[in-house]
Design an enzyme around this catalytic site. Sequence first.
Site, PDB file in Angstrom:
ATOM      1  N   SER A  37       0.728  -0.985   0.022  1.00 40.36           N
ATOM      2  CA  SER A  37       0.084  -0.122   0.208  1.00 40.36           C
ATOM      3  C   SER A  37       0.701   1.227  -0.013  1.00 40.36           C
ATOM      4  O   SER A  37       2.139   1.143   0.453  1.00 40.36           O
ATOM      5  CB  SER A  37      -0.759   0.067   1.268  1.00 40.36           C
ATOM      6  OG  SER A  37      -1.505   1.362   1.265  1.00 40.36           O
ATOM      7  N   TYR A  96      -2.384  -1.451  10.351  1.00 36.46           N
ATOM      8  CA  TYR A  96      -2.437  -1.537   8.915  1.00 36.46           C
ATOM      9  C   TYR A  96      -1.264  -1.224   8.126  1.00 36.46           C
ATOM     10  O   TYR A  96      -0.592  -1.939   7.057  1.00 36.46           O
ATOM     11  CB  TYR A  96      -3.839  -1.163   8.352  1.00 36.46           C
ATOM     12  CG  TYR A  96      -3.587  -1.117   6.801  1.00 36.46           C
ATOM     13  CD1 TYR A  96      -4.194  -2.309   6.083  1.00 36.46           C
ATOM     14  CD2 TYR A  96      -3.253  -0.164   5.975  1.00 36.46           C
ATOM     15  CE1 TYR A  96      -4.483  -2.399   4.977  1.00 36.46           C
ATOM     16  CE2 TYR A  96      -3.365  -0.257   4.449  1.00 36.46           C
ATOM     17  CZ  TYR A  96      -3.980  -1.458   3.937  1.00 36.46           C
ATOM     18  OH  TYR A  96      -4.186  -1.682   2.563  1.00 36.46           O
TER      19      TYR A  96
END
Length: 251
Positions: free
Chosen positions: A141, A155
């Site tokens: 990401s 995350y």
Amino acid sequence: MSAPTPRTALLIGAAGGILTEVSRQLAEEGHTLVLFDRDPEALGRLAEELSQVTKVEAVVGDITDIPAAEAQLTDIVDRFAPSILVNGVGGDTRVINYAELTPGHFDQSFLENVVSSWIAVKVCAPRMAADGYGRIVNFASAGGRTYSHFNNAAYVASKAAVIGMTKQMAYELAADGVVLNVVAHGPIATERVAGAWERRDPAQKEAVLSRLPMGRMGTVAEAVGSVLHLCSESAGYSTGSVIDINGGLYM
């Protein structure tokens, strides 16, 4: 340009988001597909669609159930010997302040993103190495490269770990003809992200968009090109790389 050599691709988390479109494109290229997902209904619909184009095997399983997933993946390798692996599990749209996180959030994020990707590589890569050819793509990401407006520290930490883990495994497998790379998506308007986006306050939306040079989120169609390249034969000298797909977002 010559047509790609037909191969077998295993897609983990195939029935949602970006990986569904990656599956469609690989089917169009003539590859046999093994679609792995925990949602039987969505998986069945995708398998039925793509079976009109290529050979498809649908496997219902939860990649985060590590013992069961390892057994299922071992069976897949024994039966199909996939030479392309794409790990697409591990999204999160929960915005949680660092002080409100618990150890459980970290456990969940690392299981979904890091351990699940590792177990798939652990099972699949030895056969690829024995065959002298492999393409593995892990999903990180933009948050794992910097920080995120859309998620949380657990995350982001797990996605940063995916990048480091992939680089190490790429180093270990490079001599065997198996290349591992990472795509780091920025804000892509998948169904899940778009839903979370619509719940945002207008001022928050404006603040986020103001940081994007293109002034918008990317589309799913725009997210797949780099993934497909890393799955291809032409990516043979690319390993341990991180490809940003973020519309020019550098923070």
